[in-house]
Design an enzyme around this catalytic site. Structure first.
Site, short mmCIF file in Angstrom:
data_model
loop_
_atom_site.label_atom_id
_atom_site.label_comp_id
_atom_site.label_asym_id
_atom_site.label_seq_id
_atom_site.Cartn_x
_atom_site.Cartn_y
_atom_site.Cartn_z
N HIS A 153 0.84 -1.20 0.00
CA HIS A 153 0.00 0.00 0.00
C HIS A 153 0.87 1.25 0.00
O HIS A 153 1.97 1.25 0.55
CB HIS A 153 -0.97 0.03 1.19
N HIS B 293 0.98 5.24 1.15
CA HIS B 293 0.39 6.27 2.01
C HIS B 293 0.45 7.62 1.29
O HIS B 293 1.49 7.96 0.71
CB HIS B 293 1.21 6.43 3.30
#
Lengths: 136, 136
Positions: free
Chosen positions: A102, A104
């Site tokens: 992922h 950010h």
């Protein structure tokens, strides 16, 4: 390390856990971090499970960064933060907590911000603000 | 904020300042950070001057992340760090110091690493190690 079965992000993608969605398409989901470093802190997550930058397919990773840029632009329009940090951690030694790739996208007012716990109402409001300002 | 004329990275690209190069093509330069957070800490820099994620063209940014992935893979092969952080800061409030877009690719052994100052010999050696392990 977690397999896809136990993975929190896989469960969010499958609709088994709720999330504050900012953007979604066939390949990725962007949602608020519920313990944000800055107001509007968004995670861009591939729907398919890959552990990290060494594991993920190049084209899918590039699509994540394409969406991350759109999210940053939406945060700027919606929240006008002083700065925006884009970060992607690989391995516990680099601060990775959920072992599903992922990125950010973090609105910042200072370099020394700490995580905090907004109310569900605050998260709902900021997700809607970013969503309304996201141009794809 | 700096204009392109005074920009350190523009001067490196123009050959006016030296660097420890890891990779170069028509669009980007990857070089060691001379005050690394971890051994092999590499910066991927576009040759054209863009200030940040809001300013840069999408295709060029995606090429930077394509190269950042190759650098991460090379660091893994060359140095086998416990983790790798990929970070891109926009604005002083997010920790941006040089106002020419760049992505950090940082080998990590722990989340609490600090910048240090390796000797020119160490930088030369680690740049060569990563360069030899970079597969494009």
């Amino acid at each position: 390390m977690q397999g896809p079965q136990a993975c929190v992000f896989c469960r969010v993608v499958a609709g088994e856990l709720p999330s504050y969605k900012v953007y979604e398409d066939d390949w990725v989901l962007a949602m608020l971090d519920i313990r944000p470093v800055g107001r509007g802190h968004t995670l861009v997550v591939p729907k398919q499970h890959f552990e990290d930058v060494l594991d993920i397919e190049e084209d899918l990773m590039l699509h994540i960064y394409r969406v991350a840029k759109k999210v940053a632009e939406a945060q700027k329009r919606a929240l006008n933060p002083a700065g925006i940090g884009i970060a992607q951690n690989n391995g516990a030694a680099a601060g990775q907590i959920i072992f599903h790739f992922h990125a950010h996208v973090i609105p910042k007012e200072s370099v020394n911000q700490n995580r905090y716990e907004p109310s569900p109402e605050e998260l709902t409001e900021v997700a809607e603000l970013i969503r309304k300002n996201l141009v794809t």
